[in-house]
Scaffold this active site. Sequence first.
Site, PDB file in Angstrom:
ATOM      1  N   GLY A  16      31.549  28.304  38.523  1.00 36.05           N
ATOM      2  CA  GLY A  16      30.848  27.434  39.467  1.00 36.05           C
ATOM      3  C   GLY A  16      30.672  26.044  38.887  1.00 36.05           C
ATOM      4  N   ASN A 111      29.755  32.502  31.085  1.00 35.98           N
ATOM      5  CA  ASN A 111      29.997  33.793  30.428  1.00 35.98           C
ATOM      6  C   ASN A 111      31.446  34.258  30.573  1.00 35.98           C
ATOM      7  OD1 ASN A 111      27.233  33.669  31.875  1.00 35.98           O
ATOM      8  ND2 ASN A 111      26.845  34.998  30.126  1.00 35.98           N
ATOM      9  N   ILE A 140      24.585  26.677  35.503  1.00 41.69           N
ATOM     10  CA  ILE A 140      23.237  26.422  36.010  1.00 41.69           C
ATOM     11  C   ILE A 140      22.354  27.646  35.805  1.00 41.69           C
ATOM     12  CG2 ILE A 140      24.055  24.748  37.706  1.00 41.69           C
ATOM     13  CD1 ILE A 140      23.544  26.933  39.866  1.00 41.69           C
ATOM     14  N   ASP A 141      22.959  28.822  35.598  1.00 37.12           N
ATOM     15  CA  ASP A 141      22.171  30.037  35.372  1.00 37.12           C
ATOM     16  C   ASP A 141      21.429  30.013  34.043  1.00 37.12           C
ATOM     17  OD1 ASP A 141      23.088  30.941  37.760  1.00 37.12           O
ATOM     18  OD2 ASP A 141      24.308  32.583  36.972  1.00 37.12           O
ATOM     19  N   GLY A 187      21.462  32.347  40.920  1.00 33.68           N
ATOM     20  CA  GLY A 187      21.029  33.040  39.702  1.00 33.68           C
ATOM     21  C   GLY A 187      21.379  34.503  39.802  1.00 33.68           C
ATOM     22  N   GLU A 243      18.669  34.915  44.675  1.00 30.66           N
ATOM     23  CA  GLU A 243      19.531  35.590  45.638  1.00 30.66           C
ATOM     24  C   GLU A 243      19.859  37.017  45.216  1.00 30.66           C
ATOM     25  OE1 GLU A 243      23.105  33.277  45.760  1.00 30.66           O
ATOM     26  OE2 GLU A 243      23.594  33.631  43.649  1.00 30.66           O
ATOM     27  N   LEU A 296      24.129  22.730  47.098  1.00 28.76           N
ATOM     28  CA  LEU A 296      23.412  21.498  46.763  1.00 28.76           C
ATOM     29  C   LEU A 296      22.693  21.604  45.423  1.00 28.76           C
ATOM     30  CD1 LEU A 296      21.842  20.360  50.150  1.00 28.76           C
ATOM     31  CD2 LEU A 296      23.498  19.104  48.766  1.00 28.76           C
TER      32      LEU A 296
END
EC number: 2.7.1.90
Length: 402
Positions: A16, A111, A140-141, A187, A243, A296
């Site tokens: 991502g 990862n 971002i995780d 996440g 989510e 976003l």
Amino acid sequence: MSLKQSGNLIIGQSGGATAVINASLVGAVEAALADQRIGNIYGMHHGIEGLLKEDIIDLSNQPNSVWSQLLHTPSAALGSCRYKLQEHDLEHTIEILRRYDIRYMLYIGGNDSADTAHRLAQAAQQANYELWIISVPKTIDNDLPFTDHCPGYGSAARFLAQATQDSTMNTLSIPWHYPVKVIETMGRDAGWLTASAALGKRSADEAPHILLLPEQPFQEANFLTQVEAIYKRLGYVIVVAAEAIRDEKGQALGSAGQAGVDAFHHPLLSGAAQYLVELVKRELKIRARFDKPGDLQRMSSAHISIPDRDEAYLAGKMGVQALLAGESDKMITLVREDQPAYHCTTGLADLSKVANVQRLMPDEYLTEDKTMVTQAFYEYALPLIGEPLVHHTQLEMTRIRR
């Protein structure tokens, strides 16, 4: 391996995309252009999947203005992918690298990208091909081990913290319309991003009021009790939910909305926020709605954290320096220095210990009921989002009486 010869460098971006992943690309390219030991600089168009198709871009002769502009550009300029290397791909990949005399590789990702880089490093060693591979972290995780945090997280955290405050203002303007709001974050298994929504919270009554993290099994009765109590006290409730939250049996909420799995067999989920909204409406008879920022939260150029961008650039630059120092099968890490002012340096971690390993939210960052963050989390995360958030003002509701 010992460094015996110069060669060409190839860089790929995977997974991502984020608001600052291109800063890592710029840092790497600028470091490579400055060192004569590197010949041509190539880019994989759409990551390892593009390399397998020999879809390769020349990065050596781009206009100089491109790099200064890319530093502020979100998404993956090289194109990304979510491709899991198959056994038969390994030999083919090494063959392509030989043909282009590629001796250095940087792979920017999370990862799964670390897994790809590790497997290629092993394959090159088995094939007796001198190849140096470094993984540059991106997610971002914020769930990679051995690094204090991950490039990309600070900007996404800044977006979610500000978006939560902004969205709350709409609820406050007409709280009886939809008094319960659920904001759904990305996440997969770690709650770092969901937790960041609380970074604008300054008191117990301010939003968000409930955080639902994927590490913590969702308990329906407790959730409804909590929502009802906050609603009776304040007249509105702001919930931020990952989510991928799951019930006590490990079943994802709203899993009926699951849209399959990706190449690494991670579920593609959709529906947690809607499930919670329907639950509140059905059981508590309170109007509710949800917001889903979606891409976003990964892509907002307006919310880029300056420390995040600077550290992404540094990680790319240090990735090239590690290659030239003879390091391979490693990941660049961010190391927080013990100083009064926030400061990070870099280190290295073995990819064998990074690939497919996740760092979850530690208990010290969560309150006893696991639905809000502690002061320790604020101290950890606030430096990562850069400049202070915008805090909104409300009128004093002093009513005129005659």
